[in-house]
Design an enzyme around this catalytic site. Structure first.
Site, PDB file in Angstrom:
ATOM      1  N   LYS A 137       0.868  -1.188   0.000  1.00 57.69           N
ATOM      2  CA  LYS A 137       0.000   0.000   0.000  1.00 57.69           C
ATOM      3  C   LYS A 137       0.903   1.236   0.000  1.00 57.69           C
ATOM      4  O   LYS A 137       1.533   1.570   0.998  1.00 57.69           O
ATOM      5  CB  LYS A 137      -0.917   0.003   1.221  1.00 57.69           C
ATOM      6  N   CYS A 196      32.744  18.288  29.940  1.00 62.20           N
ATOM      7  CA  CYS A 196      34.032  18.584  30.586  1.00 62.20           C
ATOM      8  C   CYS A 196      34.324  20.080  30.663  1.00 62.20           C
ATOM      9  O   CYS A 196      35.383  20.473  31.140  1.00 62.20           O
ATOM     10  CB  CYS A 196      35.163  17.866  29.858  1.00 62.20           C
TER      11      CYS A 196
END
Ligand code: IVH
Length: 687
Positions: free
Chosen positions: A126, A422
């Site tokens: 489909k 960091c």
């Protein structure tokens, strides 16, 4: 009047050219199997264009030159459908399909013949696009229309004429006086992605999905714009026929339409019984993610036209067909936040935190935004409603923002100045789309990722050192770089959360095991930028030992197949860093080793970077021997001919590979000249 004043021999020539071009268009676009080269096709088209220019009276609307679009319309005309365009009933589970089959049996056989178990079905994908109706009068396309409300749609003839998979003329000398066909126009995913990418770059409107893109492209009043959009057509039914015959089953009708030049989806199958339909659903479900276009389910149709007629219709859908839907791959949801994740090489990737949504069969709460430039181009903001897509195993992504739903106050997403993990500075080099944390392996995020990569299956293959353990090792401060893996001790491991004594012992054994590795794996594991598995293999093969790679100049690195200036610069930069060389030394000192690759030095591999293809029968040596000799000289030997092939060795009875090589203008050697080449190049031969 058409053809007035055009000499008869020219008319004949023009007709022959059109016929040939139509045929090649069909092979190329509909069957995906061209039988002539692009150059030869262009020559045919140019010849026709020249003749039509010389004799403008010969031009007819169905000529293959007339697909480029024409002057814009002011509005679309209404198109009344000859037979209403219906929709399909949906099934969302196997049970609903079983109930559908039961209903069919009751209506067709009134349960009197309970042994009649097996209804013939046609199973079809489909397609998720736009339904259209095409009318051919005496074999010539005269109208294309959208579905509209089912009884009347819009006349989009000028637009459908620009779609290469829609024939302007049926491939038959004996067409019905009228034929209506139905099908779906889709925009393939690749075309959709490149269209949106370009639109974003140019600050134009993007489409939220391929279906909207197809619909929007067909709604253009200027067909020259439609002509530029990558649209494709698949025919799935005959609508109406006059003065012509169609077979009495749906499947055979589709075959007939295909013979007339209409493209039929290659995945369509005829099956017996509803269980076979369910098996088809499963099969197509697994293929779904690889298909080049979107589908949202499969359709089952009763094959016999007589049975279809007996079953008839209920309200707006046929009783003889049903759509079995797949879970949606796209959903709308709201962006609740945008975070930046730090990857192995420090790249910051923006990730949208989403209000959880069920899409593509799973609940998704994060979606990648790829990079900051893409985020800004798509203009995704916290609070926005977005379209999220998750097809197959692909990571979920935000396709587009639904701007109409944007709240009053929203902020543009900003790239952080410092790494969220960091705190090191974030840089974004000019011309690169990626922003990076400059913390290197001091950044715990980068360290974790590099350990995961180093331990991964295609690198050092350390079983038991997965994502979770890598993170624990870094968080507990047990590892500062990848070499630290080889000095881990049992006591610290067993203290980790959820790490029993047995797991610790297994992990330690896997680490020791991994130390006997290959140069290729180790190189790949180091995570040098742009050095993937294939490049690592090429480097290992070319140089044979690590020291030669470490000391190689950028220039000599570029002699390696697939290594260009950018990759060479990354490799050289990696080995210039003393901490990288120290890391390698630490790994080796801790026991990492690999066998020396016995290969002739590069100077004795004159075919490095060259791809050969062997075809046909060789008489004086076997294919394997020929392959081994070529590889010894540095060549790679491929199985099929492409534009990347350098030389084809054609023995006796060479077939399509030889033809293709000729078309592509690739060097071809017969067995004799191949033997001469081997003799000339082999190291033992005198130079
Ligand atoms: S048959 C009377 N076959 O799905 C049956 N439809 O809800 C007419 N579609 O509007 C439709 N692929 O656009 C049929 N293989 C297929 C299809 C298909 C997609 C669409 C079609 C229609 C909608 C039905």
């Amino acid at each position: 009047m058409v053809n007035h004043g055009v000499p008869a021999d020219i008319v004949k020539k023009i007709e022959a050219l059109r016929h040939q071009i139509d045929k090649h268009n069909f092979h190329y676009y509909s069957e995906n199997e061209p039988i002539i080269s692009d150059t030869d096709f262009d020559l045919l088209l140019r010849e026709l264009q020249t003749l039509e220019k010389q004799y403008p009276d010969s031009i007819i609307p169905e000529s293959p030159t007339q697909r480029v679009g024409t002057t814009p319309l002011s509005a679309f005309k209404e198109a009344q459908h000859l037979v209403p365009m219906l929709s399909l009933d949906n099934a969302f589970s196997d049970e609903e399909v079983a109930q559908f089959a039961q209903r069919l049996k009751q209506r067709l056989y009134q349960e009197s013949q309970s042994d009649v178990e097996h209804i013939e079905f046609v199973c079809e994908p489909k397609l998720d696009g736009v339904a259209v109706s095409l009318i051919y009068e005496n074999g010539v396309l005269t109208r294309g229309a959208t579905r509209g409300d089912g009884s009347a749609g819009e006349d989009i003839t000028q637009n459908v004429r620009t779609i290469a998979t829609i024939p302007l003329k049926l491939h038959t000398d004996n067409p019905p006086s009228l034929l209506e066909v139905r099908g779906e126009i889709v925009m393939p995913l690749a075309g959709f992605e490149s269209f949106n990418k370009k639109a974003l770059q140019e600050g134009q409107k993007v489409f939220v999905n391929p279906r909207n893109a197809a619909a929007g492209s067909l709604r253009q009043l200027d067909s020259r714009i439609t002509a530029l959009r990558p649209l494709e057509f698949f025919c799935y039914a005959a609508g109406m026929i006059e003065n012509g015959l169609l077979p009495q089953t749906h499947f055979e009708q589709l075959q007939q339409l295909s013979r007339w030049g209409l493209r039929i989806n290659p995945l369509i199958e005829s099956v017996s019984g509803f269980e076979a339909c369910l098996a088809y659903y499963k099969k197509i479900g697994t293929l779904r993610a690889e298909l080049p276009y979107d589908i949202d389910g499969v359709v089952y149709k009763v094959n016999s036209i007589a049975e279809q007629e007996k079953l008839g219709f209920v309200s707006r859908s046929p009783r003889w067909a049903i759509a079995h839907k797949f879970p949606a791959v796209e959903q709308q949801t709201v962006v609740e936040g945008v975070d930046f994740q730090v990857g192995r090489t420090g790249v910051l990737t923006p990730v949208a935190r989403l209000k959880p949504v069920f899409v593509g069969g799973v609940t998704v709460s994060n979606a990648t935004l790829h990079n900051i430039e893409e985020t800004l181009r798509k203009d995704v903001r916290v609070g926005d409603t977005v379209m999220v897509r998750r097809a197959g195993d692909v990571i979920p992504e935000v396709v587009a923002v639904i701007l109409a739903n944007r709240p009053a106050y929203t902020d543009v997403v900003k790239l952080p100045e410092h790494c969220p993990v960091c705190q090191a500075e974030v840089i974004k080099p000019e011309g690169e789309s990626a922003a990076r944390c400059t913390g290197g392996l001091y950044c715990p995020a980068q360290l974790k990722e590099s350990i995961k990569h180093f331990a991964s299956r295609k690198a050092m293959d350390i079983e038991g050192l997965g994502d979770k353990v890598a993170e624990q090792l870094v968080d507990a401060g047990l590892i500062k770089d990848v070499a630290g893996i080889f000095t881990l001790d049992r006591d610290s491991l067993v203290n980790l959360d959820r790490m029993g004594e047995k797991s610790a012992d297994n992990l330690l054994a896997a680490i020791v095991n991994s130390q006997a590795t290959t140069l290729q794996r180790f190189l790949f594991g180091l995570g040098i930028r742009e050095v993937g598995e294939a490049t690592a293999k090429s480097l290992a093969q070319y140089f044979g030992d690590l020291q030669s790679i470490e000391t190689a100049s950028e220039e000599s690195l570029q002699a390696v197949p697939d290594v260009g200036p950018v990759v060479a610069a990354h490799i050289a930069a990696f080995f210039r860093q003393s901490h990288n060389r120290e890391l390698i030394e630490k790994c080796c000192a801790a026991g990492v080793h690999w066998p020396i690759v016995e290969r002739p030095p590069a100077s004795q591999q004159p075919l490095i970077g060259k791809t050969f293809v062997l075809t046909g029968t060789l008489t004086s040596l076997t294919r394997d021997e020929a392959k081994a000799q070529l590889e010894q000289l540095g060549a790679s030997v491929a199985g099929s001919v492409s534009k990347n092939t350098h030389t084809v060795v054609a023995g006796e009875k060479s077939g399509s590979k030889l033809t293709k090589a000729e078309e592509l203008g690739i060097e071809i050697l017969n067995e004799q000249s191949f033997l001469v080449l081997l003799k000339k190049l082999s190291p033992s031969s005198p130079t």
